[in-house]
Design a protein around this motif. Structure first.
Motif, PDB file in Angstrom:
ATOM      1  N   ALA A 131       0.835  -1.214   0.000  1.00 35.24           N
ATOM      2  CA  ALA A 131       0.000   0.000   0.000  1.00 35.24           C
ATOM      3  C   ALA A 131       0.865   1.258   0.000  1.00 35.24           C
ATOM      4  O   ALA A 131       0.600   2.204  -0.750  1.00 35.24           O
ATOM      5  CB  ALA A 131      -0.916  -0.009   1.222  1.00 35.24           C
ATOM      6  N   TYR A 132       1.903   1.272   0.803  1.00 34.33           N
ATOM      7  CA  TYR A 132       2.720   2.481   0.928  1.00 34.33           C
ATOM      8  C   TYR A 132       3.587   2.705  -0.314  1.00 34.33           C
ATOM      9  O   TYR A 132       3.905   3.838  -0.660  1.00 34.33           O
ATOM     10  CB  TYR A 132       3.566   2.430   2.209  1.00 34.33           C
ATOM     11  N   THR A 135       1.710   4.716  -3.041  1.00 32.65           N
ATOM     12  CA  THR A 135       1.274   6.095  -2.783  1.00 32.65           C
ATOM     13  C   THR A 135       1.856   7.092  -3.787  1.00 32.65           C
ATOM     14  O   THR A 135       1.344   8.204  -3.905  1.00 32.65           O
ATOM     15  CB  THR A 135       1.701   6.560  -1.375  1.00 32.65           C
ATOM     16  N   GLY A 136       2.936   6.698  -4.457  1.00 38.11           N
ATOM     17  CA  GLY A 136       3.592   7.629  -5.380  1.00 38.11           C
ATOM     18  C   GLY A 136       4.561   8.555  -4.664  1.00 38.11           C
ATOM     19  O   GLY A 136       5.190   9.412  -5.293  1.00 38.11           O
ATOM     20  N   TYR A 137       4.689   8.381  -3.347  1.00 38.07           N
ATOM     21  CA  TYR A 137       5.663   9.170  -2.590  1.00 38.07           C
ATOM     22  C   TYR A 137       7.060   8.580  -2.830  1.00 38.07           C
ATOM     23  O   TYR A 137       7.183   7.374  -3.084  1.00 38.07           O
ATOM     24  CB  TYR A 137       5.321   9.150  -1.097  1.00 38.07           C
ATOM     25  N   PRO A 138       8.099   9.403  -2.732  1.00 41.49           N
ATOM     26  CA  PRO A 138       9.459   8.883  -2.997  1.00 41.49           C
ATOM     27  C   PRO A 138       9.958   7.977  -1.864  1.00 41.49           C
ATOM     28  O   PRO A 138      10.568   8.439  -0.905  1.00 41.49           O
ATOM     29  CB  PRO A 138      10.300  10.164  -3.111  1.00 41.49           C
ATOM     30  N   LEU A 139       9.678   6.699  -1.972  1.00 40.78           N
ATOM     31  CA  LEU A 139      10.031   5.750  -0.906  1.00 40.78           C
ATOM     32  C   LEU A 139      11.073   4.742  -1.366  1.00 40.78           C
ATOM     33  O   LEU A 139      11.201   3.675  -0.786  1.00 40.78           O
ATOM     34  CB  LEU A 139       8.766   5.028  -0.424  1.00 40.78           C
ATOM     35  N   PRO A 203      11.852   7.930   6.246  1.00 32.59           N
ATOM     36  CA  PRO A 203      11.857   9.321   5.749  1.00 32.59           C
ATOM     37  C   PRO A 203      10.723  10.183   6.320  1.00 32.59           C
ATOM     38  O   PRO A 203      10.690  11.375   6.064  1.00 32.59           O
ATOM     39  CB  PRO A 203      11.677   9.157   4.229  1.00 32.59           C
ATOM     40  N   PHE A 204       9.797   9.561   7.070  1.00 34.69           N
ATOM     41  CA  PHE A 204       8.694  10.331   7.664  1.00 34.69           C
ATOM     42  C   PHE A 204       9.075  10.873   9.044  1.00 34.69           C
ATOM     43  O   PHE A 204       8.219  11.392   9.763  1.00 34.69           O
ATOM     44  CB  PHE A 204       7.443   9.449   7.789  1.00 34.69           C
ATOM     45  N   HIS A 205      10.355  10.741   9.393  1.00 37.86           N
ATOM     46  CA  HIS A 205      10.841  11.151  10.712  1.00 37.86           C
ATOM     47  C   HIS A 205      10.385  12.578  11.047  1.00 37.86           C
ATOM     48  O   HIS A 205      10.522  13.480  10.238  1.00 37.86           O
ATOM     49  CB  HIS A 205      12.369  11.077  10.742  1.00 37.86           C
ATOM     50  N   GLY A 206       9.843  12.713  12.265  1.00 39.97           N
ATOM     51  CA  GLY A 206       9.389  14.036  12.698  1.00 39.97           C
ATOM     52  C   GLY A 206       7.903  14.261  12.499  1.00 39.97           C
ATOM     53  O   GLY A 206       7.337  15.222  13.013  1.00 39.97           O
ATOM     54  N   GLY A 207       7.235  13.355  11.764  1.00 39.41           N
ATOM     55  CA  GLY A 207       5.805  13.505  11.500  1.00 39.41           C
ATOM     56  C   GLY A 207       4.973  12.516  12.308  1.00 39.41           C
ATOM     57  O   GLY A 207       5.499  11.586  12.919  1.00 39.41           O
ATOM     58  N   ALA A 208       3.659  12.725  12.278  1.00 38.11           N
ATOM     59  CA  ALA A 208       2.748  11.866  13.036  1.00 38.11           C
ATOM     60  C   ALA A 208       2.732  10.436  12.483  1.00 38.11           C
ATOM     61  O   ALA A 208       2.574   9.480  13.242  1.00 38.11           O
ATOM     62  CB  ALA A 208       1.348  12.458  12.989  1.00 38.11           C
ATOM     63  N   VAL A 209       2.902  10.293  11.170  1.00 39.38           N
ATOM     64  CA  VAL A 209       2.934   8.955  10.554  1.00 39.38           C
ATOM     65  C   VAL A 209       4.105   8.158  11.132  1.00 39.38           C
ATOM     66  O   VAL A 209       3.971   6.986  11.490  1.00 39.38           O
ATOM     67  CB  VAL A 209       3.063   9.063   9.011  1.00 39.38           C
TER      68      VAL A 209
ATOM     69  N   LYS B  15       4.033  19.026   6.909  1.00 41.92           N
ATOM     70  CA  LYS B  15       5.126  18.645   7.823  1.00 41.92           C
ATOM     71  C   LYS B  15       4.680  17.937   9.111  1.00 41.92           C
ATOM     72  O   LYS B  15       5.275  16.914   9.477  1.00 41.92           O
ATOM     73  CB  LYS B  15       5.963  19.889   8.165  1.00 41.92           C
ATOM     74  N   PRO B  16       3.658  18.403   9.812  1.00 41.17           N
ATOM     75  CA  PRO B  16       3.272  17.705  11.051  1.00 41.17           C
ATOM     76  C   PRO B  16       2.845  16.256  10.824  1.00 41.17           C
ATOM     77  O   PRO B  16       2.916  15.440  11.735  1.00 41.17           O
ATOM     78  CB  PRO B  16       2.086  18.526  11.576  1.00 41.17           C
ATOM     79  N   TYR B  17       2.404  15.947   9.626  1.00 43.23           N
ATOM     80  CA  TYR B  17       1.943  14.582   9.332  1.00 43.23           C
ATOM     81  C   TYR B  17       3.071  13.734   8.737  1.00 43.23           C
ATOM     82  O   TYR B  17       3.288  12.599   9.155  1.00 43.23           O
ATOM     83  CB  TYR B  17       0.768  14.622   8.344  1.00 43.23           C
ATOM     84  N   LEU B  18       3.755  14.290   7.737  1.00 44.86           N
ATOM     85  CA  LEU B  18       4.737  13.505   6.979  1.00 44.86           C
ATOM     86  C   LEU B  18       6.174  13.697   7.458  1.00 44.86           C
ATOM     87  O   LEU B  18       7.065  12.946   7.044  1.00 44.86           O
ATOM     88  CB  LEU B  18       4.659  13.871   5.490  1.00 44.86           C
ATOM     89  N   GLY B  19       6.419  14.685   8.303  1.00 45.07           N
ATOM     90  CA  GLY B  19       7.795  15.020   8.665  1.00 45.07           C
ATOM     91  C   GLY B  19       8.384  15.927   7.590  1.00 45.07           C
ATOM     92  O   GLY B  19       7.926  15.899   6.436  1.00 45.07           O
ATOM     93  N   GLY B  56      -1.881  10.014  -2.085  1.00 47.31           N
ATOM     94  CA  GLY B  56      -0.872   9.322  -1.277  1.00 47.31           C
ATOM     95  C   GLY B  56      -1.139   9.486   0.207  1.00 47.31           C
ATOM     96  O   GLY B  56      -1.058   8.524   0.980  1.00 47.31           O
TER      97      GLY B  56
END
Lengths: 269, 84
Positions: A131-132, A135-139, A203-209, B15-19, B56
């Protein structure tokens, strides 16, 4: 209400884990002299695990319900919820044994839902990876993912083989040895998508995810560590250290549940 | 609309969601995929970018939260006089 339950579970889990670890590492401590305390610690551990898994099942189900039917992560959340339910039922059966027989036999009927839980959690983990990636995000590129997958599979196969060989060679009933080997095998299979998810969510470091996923992934790793510790203690003949395994499970479940709660809050934010 | 200023405002909401790292990377990657390379950003390009980001984001945080995040982005851009 969920916030207060969560806080209560954190305190209960930390207390149970500390008591279990103390019983394994300092069994001569004054606290454990009392037969009442000795008998109460396994009961407290089982109760904590049941409460954590019940809360986790509710939160994971809400996560699945909070996603629209076409969302690729929805099915993975359902697998995850039913995986936790399998573990809950396993502990419930074990609790029944403890109440009636005063001990938890191994192997027992409780191993059926436990073993059913692992493929569901593995499907969930692979489902999240899929699923992730969609998403089309750069992963990361497909080539990078293929390299990580191959490396992890080889590493898990080698470490799994090294650990399983002495487990299967141990004296004792065949079913017991096969079951212990099965748990470790499931853990190593599960660790492959988990390591993938670590790469995908870093790479989502710092976010709620990231906050939610770091807790969920830490929980998975702690559960695998618990099973591997158990197998290791069997090989070493150190049965007295088993409460340490339960302490690891309590921390693992707590982490899984806290991460799932964070995710549920995120869906309703 | 100024492209860099718009990206900066979108990133601030995400930013608060994805960093910080993923918010920047996701926005810039989608800009590249959509061929948004000039200094200016049209309304159509912004809409396309927000649809890509929303698709996404919904996988991670669900459609409800995603809807609110996209609304917040639009409100921020509107306040800044960049877009309705």
């Amino acid at each position: 209400v969920s916030g207060r339950i969560r806080l209560g579970l954190v305190f209960l889990s930390l207390a149970a884990a500390a008591l279990l670890a103390g019983q394994a590492l300092w069994p001569e401590a004054r606290l454990y002299w009392s037969p009442g305390v000795k008998a109460a610690v396994p009961g407290l551990a089982t109760l904590t695990q049941l409460l954590l898994l019940a809360f986790g099942w509710v939160q994971a189900s809400r996560c699945a319900q909070g996603l629209k039917p076409g969302n690729p992560a929805r099915r993975a959340w359902w697998y995850f919820a039913f995986g936790l339910l399998g573990f809950f039922l396993g502990h419930l059966v074990q609790a029944g044994y403890q109440l009636i027989l005063g001990t938890s036999p191994y192997p027992s009927v409780s191993d059926v839902p436990f073993l059913a839980g692992y493929p569901l959690l593995t499907l969930a983990a692979f489902g999240f990876v899929q699923a992730y990636r969609e998403t089309g995000y750069p992963l990361g590129s497909t080539r990078e993912h293929a390299a990580i997958g191959s490396g992890l599979t080889v590493a898990c196969a080698v470490f799994g083989f090294l650990l399983l060989r002495p487990v299967l060679a141990q004296p004792g009933p065949l079913l017991e040895r096969v079951l212990t080997a099965a748990y470790v095998t499931f853990d190593f299979v599960l660790l492959v998508p988990i390591a993938f998810l670590v790469r995908l969510t870093a790479p989502f470091h710092g976010g709620a995810v990231f906050r939610a996923w770091s807790l969920v992934l830490l929980g998975f790793v702690a559960l695998a560590a618990g099973d591997i510790l158990y197998a290791y203690f069997v090989i070493m003949g150190r049965d007295e250290l088993e409460p340490l395994v339960d302490a690891t499970y309590v921390i693992g479940y707590l982490s899984l549940v806290l991460g799932t709660y964070e995710q549920r809050v995120l869906l309703a934010a | 609309m100024d492209r860099e200023a718009t990206i900066a405002r979108i990133v601030a909401v995400l930013k608060p969601y994805l960093g910080a790292t993923m918010a920047v990377a996701a926005t810039r990657t989608h800009c590249e995929k959509l061929g948004i390379t000039g200094n200016e950003l049209s309304q159509e390009q912004l809409d396309a970018l927000l649809i890509r980001l929303a698709n996404g984001l919904a996988v991670f945080v669900g459609h409800e939260t995603t809807g609110r995040v996209i609304e917040e982005i639009r409100a921020t851009l509107s306040q800044a006089g960049g877009a309705p």
